[in-house]
Design a protein around this motif. Structure first.
Motif, PDB file in Angstrom:
ATOM      1  N   ARG A 570       0.836  -1.196   0.000  1.00 32.32           N
ATOM      2  CA  ARG A 570       0.000   0.000   0.000  1.00 32.32           C
ATOM      3  C   ARG A 570       0.876   1.253   0.000  1.00 32.32           C
ATOM      4  NH1 ARG A 570      -3.068  -3.031   4.060  1.00 32.32           N
ATOM      5  NH2 ARG A 570      -4.881  -3.974   3.034  1.00 32.32           N
ATOM      6  N   ILE A 571       1.948   1.224   0.790  1.00 30.12           N
ATOM      7  CA  ILE A 571       2.876   2.361   0.801  1.00 30.12           C
ATOM      8  C   ILE A 571       3.547   2.512  -0.558  1.00 30.12           C
ATOM      9  CG2 ILE A 571       5.050   3.186   1.817  1.00 30.12           C
ATOM     10  CD1 ILE A 571       4.137   2.001   4.456  1.00 30.12           C
ATOM     11  N   LEU A 572       3.893   1.369  -1.176  1.00 26.94           N
ATOM     12  CA  LEU A 572       4.464   1.415  -2.512  1.00 26.94           C
ATOM     13  C   LEU A 572       3.480   2.058  -3.497  1.00 26.94           C
ATOM     14  CD1 LEU A 572       6.587   0.698  -4.644  1.00 26.94           C
ATOM     15  CD2 LEU A 572       5.619  -1.623  -4.715  1.00 26.94           C
ATOM     16  N   GLN A 577       1.850   6.885  -6.765  1.00 24.29           N
ATOM     17  CA  GLN A 577       0.917   7.941  -7.143  1.00 24.29           C
ATOM     18  C   GLN A 577       1.626   9.297  -7.183  1.00 24.29           C
ATOM     19  OE1 GLN A 577      -2.207   7.338  -4.213  1.00 24.29           O
ATOM     20  NE2 GLN A 577      -3.546   6.433  -5.763  1.00 24.29           N
ATOM     21  N   TYR A 578       2.483   9.565  -6.211  1.00 27.34           N
ATOM     22  CA  TYR A 578       3.241  10.808  -6.228  1.00 27.34           C
ATOM     23  C   TYR A 578       4.178  10.867  -7.420  1.00 27.34           C
ATOM     24  CZ  TYR A 578       1.697  12.254  -1.591  1.00 27.34           C
ATOM     25  OH  TYR A 578       0.939  12.687  -0.532  1.00 27.34           O
ATOM     26  N   LEU A 579       4.792   9.729  -7.756  1.00 28.55           N
ATOM     27  CA  LEU A 579       5.693   9.705  -8.899  1.00 28.55           C
ATOM     28  C   LEU A 579       4.932   9.939 -10.199  1.00 28.55           C
ATOM     29  CD1 LEU A 579       8.059   6.741  -7.965  1.00 28.55           C
ATOM     30  CD2 LEU A 579       8.582   9.176  -7.905  1.00 28.55           C
ATOM     31  N   ALA A 725       7.211   2.266 -21.080  1.00 28.08           N
ATOM     32  CA  ALA A 725       6.958   2.330 -19.636  1.00 28.08           C
ATOM     33  C   ALA A 725       6.814   3.770 -19.184  1.00 28.08           C
ATOM     34  CB  ALA A 725       8.096   1.655 -18.878  1.00 28.08           C
ATOM     35  N   ASP A 726       5.828   3.986 -18.297  1.00 24.05           N
ATOM     36  CA  ASP A 726       5.704   5.274 -17.636  1.00 24.05           C
ATOM     37  C   ASP A 726       6.639   5.331 -16.411  1.00 24.05           C
ATOM     38  OD1 ASP A 726       3.716   6.270 -19.389  1.00 24.05           O
ATOM     39  OD2 ASP A 726       2.231   5.021 -18.355  1.00 24.05           O
ATOM     40  N   LEU A 727       6.729   4.233 -15.700  1.00 23.13           N
ATOM     41  CA  LEU A 727       7.652   4.099 -14.564  1.00 23.13           C
ATOM     42  C   LEU A 727       8.304   2.719 -14.625  1.00 23.13           C
ATOM     43  CD1 LEU A 727       5.640   5.597 -11.543  1.00 23.13           C
ATOM     44  CD2 LEU A 727       7.585   6.635 -12.715  1.00 23.13           C
TER      45      LEU A 727
END
Length: 794
Positions: A570-572, A577-579, A725-727
């Protein structure tokens, strides 16, 4: 993810480093606690099992024969009867005290070659004089004792006067009665009650251990433990030291050692006087017979010649010759003494002591006799602890023979000189006799007889005086070693010292895990914590940490899962989301590539659980098995093993994409696009135009697309499709991924092979989880017990 910095200024670098170094070890505090407890426990049982040893000391002064004579003995110093002590140095006396022979005498005197022990659970303390019974050896065969199966026996005195003796080595039993001889094969032994411990009940059920040892063995053991040292430089103050578990025994040994040393020193000092007395007695018998013969001849001469007072008639003439007569008497006495000494030297053996200072006026002869006796005594002392072939003994024998020859030569020279002087005196006496020619010849004969009588009387009285002086020197002999402090034992043991043992055990208990952790960190080249990644990769952020899954635990996230694993994903998700916001993603699905350096770092595990986490948040999620060489999605979706998938779509241009997508059985909001058939040319397939069609088609129907790609260090497949890839989530595994492999990810980002790269640290121990384990993921999770923390530490 951006974070606000605290307002306070940062701590100095040195303080931060010290804190970080301490935290490396404090996280393993259960191991420190356990090792310290084990070490202290071991120290406790060591103290219970180890017999304490006490230090015993005694102080004495070795008297110097030259400087420490008493006032009573000072009267005899001029006679040379104290010369035996003058040649002994302090080092020689120390050597005598440490000799095996002297220690063997002490062992025999105290009978400590028989030891008594009380049998206990942890240790067997020695009873010494507190034993209820003691053994008296009638005779002992040292050879049989050494060849015996064992010399330790258990003596049970529970049946009144009857005793059972069991040899511990072979459990052989010897039976007998108190006060009667018992054959123990190597000796006849009588066991008797100890009158000093009569209060001990011999009818009890106790048993004691009795150990018989050869005298030489015990003497050698205590000789090694004995320390003899000079307390101060240029002094004769000596300290004797002995360490032993029984304080009273060590005190008795030191006191007895001083006693035996003094006894031997007195015997040695009296040896010259004893030989002198023997020589004087022999000479007295000879002189007494000669004197009796002269007096008898004088009486017969007077009777035959009817003489009464010849002195009155020749007084005038004899007054002139009196001086010459006196000198003739002295020379005659000296000639007699010289002849007696020459006769004694020729009749006695080499190395035998010579009578000292009999009245010979020649100083060279007296000095030679004293030097000779001193060397003989020194040789006898050295010979008592060694053999004839000892180089020191050989050297002393050679010196003794040389001095003996010199003495004989001096005596012969002195005799010749005296005879020459006697001839001169006789010639002078002849001139005087010419003046008394009127005196009858009978007077001359009478005077000759009287002169011989005076010589014999003078020599007889001189020998009587020397015999009395020699007897006094034997009666007034003082001990050589003066005791300053009798043997005294310390109240506290010197070994083991509980405080030191506990302190050492504590240091070892804390030092072992410290050394192990230090070496482990020093030799470790693997990633273990978030700090290891962040310290090397400042340009690539760490967006997530995934905890280690214990054996037997589920490795798939469930709905409403509150485990540490679920919270970590969940933290990941939040960090992603911030990235995504910072990356300014365009419309359509967010494509997340999950890759790693090598096989086995957990990229498939991370991709699948990340997809489930995104699906649990209500998003439409698709997971793709893009590792065409080694597909792993079937580990979690077994039914997809035989499905057609990505490789089939890329190869067959007639194949539609939607029929290849299936809904996951783990979550209804999760779709799955399997790898499909394993192709022979994965790289060529990813270079085809259908690869772009694949990703563009999928972006329209999903919110997130999670792509499980191939390891980037092994194959080039991921680099070929990284532009879609976006990330890119670069998975590393704690305790598996080498630190140097992080440079590959950094180089790939700099070269443009990968973009928007973020690290995910997988398989992190709870001890290293979060920021130094101080702010770990324990919220909402049951706290660990001690053993769980202990196991988690490593």
């Amino acid at each position: 993810m951006s974070q606000s910095k605290p307002n306070s200024s940062p701590a100095p670098a040195s303080e931060i480093n010290i804190r970080e170094e301490l935290e490396k070890y404090l996280r393993y505090w259960p191991w420190f606690l356990l090792c310290a407890a084990i070490a202290l426990g071991y120290a406790y049982f060591t103290l219970r099992k180890t017999t304490p040893v006490y230090a015993t000391t005694a102080t004495l002064i070795i008297k110097d024969g030259k400087n420490s004579q008493s006032s009573e003995m000072a009267a005899f110093s001029e006679l040379g009867l104290m010369g035996g002590m003058n040649s002994n140095s302090i080092e020689n006396e120390i050597g005598i005290m440490r000799s095996r022979r002297l220690m063997a005498t002490v062992v025999k005197a105290l009978n400590i070659n028989v030891q008594y022990f009380q049998e206990q659970k942890f240790r067997n303390p020695e009873l010494y004089t507190k034993t209820p019974i003691f053994a008296r050896l009638m005779s002992i065969d040292e050879i049989k004792l050494q060849e015996s199966p064992g010399n330790e026996f258990r003596v049970n005195y529970s049946n009144g006067e009857n005793i059972n003796i069991t040899r511990i080595a072979d459990e052989k039993v010897f039976k007998g009665n108190l006060g009667h001889p018992i054959d123990l094969e190597f000796s006849q032994v009588i066991f008797e009650k100890n009158p000093l411990t009569s209060q001990v009940d011999l009818n009890g059920s106790e048993a004691i251990l009795v150990k018989f040892s050869p005298v030489e063995t015990i003497a050698g053991a205590y000789r090694k433990e004995l320390s003899v040292m000079i307390k101060e430089k240029n002094s004769s103050l000596i300290e004797l030291g002995l360490n032993d578990p029984v304080r009273s025994k060590a005190e008795d040994i030191l006191d007895q050692l001083v006693l035996e040393y003094n006894r031997e020193a007195i015997e040695d000092k009296n040896l010259v006087a004893i030989n002198t007395a023997k020589f004087i007695d022999e000479r007295l018998m000879i002189i007494n017979g000669e004197l009796d013969s002269v007096e008898t001849g004088k009486v017969e001469f007077k009777e035959e010649n009817q003489l009464t007072d010849i002195q009155g008639e020749s007084q005038l003439f004899m007054s002139t010759a009196s001086e010459f007569k006196g000198r003739q008497q002295e020379i005659g006495t000296q000639i007699e003494l010289a002849e007696a000494m020459i006769s004694y030297l020729k009749s006695s053996s080499s190395g035998e002591l010579l009578p000292a200072n009999l009245g010979i006026e020649e100083s060279a002869v007296n000095q030679g006799i004293n030097n000779y006796n001193e060397l003989v005594l020194e040789r006898n002392k050295v010979l008592s602890g060694s053999t004839e072939i000892n180089p020191v003994v050989v050297k002393l024998n050679r010196q003794i023979d040389e001095i003996r020859g010199n003495i004989l030569l001096s005596l012969n020279r002195m005799k010749s000189n005296l005879q020459i002087a006697e001839v001169n005196l006789n010639s002078q006496a002849a001139s005087i006799r010419s003046q008394i020619s009127s005196v009858p010849s009978k007077e001359k004969q009478f005077r000759g007889i009287e002169r011989q009588q005076q010589i014999k009387e003078t020599l007889f009285l001189f020998l009587l005086q020397k015999r009395e002086e020699n007897s006094l020197s034997l009666a007034v002999t003082a001990p050589k070693a003066k005791i300053v402090d009798t043997a005294f034992s310390s109240r506290l043991p010197i070994s083991p010292i509980p405080r030191n043992l506990y302190l050492t055990a504590l240091l070892i208990g804390l030092g072992l895990p410290f050394a192990f952790i230090y070496l482990k960190n020093l030799l470790n080249n693997k990633i273990n914590s978030r700090e290891d990644v962040e310290s090397k990769m400042l340009d690539i952020p760490v967006v997530g940490e995934i905890p280690r899954i214990k054996k037997g635990e589920k490795d798939i996230i469930e709905y409403n899962d509150r485990s540490v694993l679920a919270e970590s994903f969940r933290i990941l998700h939040t960090n992603l989301q911030y990235l995504m916001v910072n990356a300014g993603n365009k419309a359509g699905a967010n494509i997340l590539f999950v890759t790693s350096s090598v096989k086995g770092e957990g990229k498939t595990f991370t991709a699948f659980n990340l997809a489930l986490t995104l699906a649990n948040s209500g998003k439409r999620v698709l997971i793709m098995g893009a590792d065409l060489r080694n597909p792993q999605l079937q580990r979690y979706e077994v039914d997809t093993r035989d499905f057609k998938g990505i490789s089939d779509f890329l190869v067959n241009s007639d194949l539609e994409l939607k029929p290849l997508i299936t809904t996951s059985g783990l979550h209804k909001g999760l779709s799955l696009l399997s790898t499909g058939s394993i192709p022979p040319n994965p790289s060529e397939l990813w270079r085809s135009s259908r690869a772009e069609l694949l990703f563009e088609s999928l972006k329209k129907d999903y919110d997130y697309i999670v792509v499980d790609t191939a390891p980037v260090m092994l194959v080039t497949d991921t680099f070929l499709i990284s532009k879609y890839a976006d990330l890119t989530l670069y998975v590393t595994r704690a305790g598996y991924t080498e630190k140097k492999l992080l440079n590959f990810a950094l180089d790939a980002k700099k070269d443009g092979k990968l973009h928007d790269v973020s690290f995910v640290l997988n398989d992190v121990k709870l001890a290293n989880f979060g920021y130094g384990n101080k702010y770990g993921y324990s919220y909402g999770v049951e706290q660990q017990g001690f053993w769980e923390k202990l196991k988690a530490a490593f």
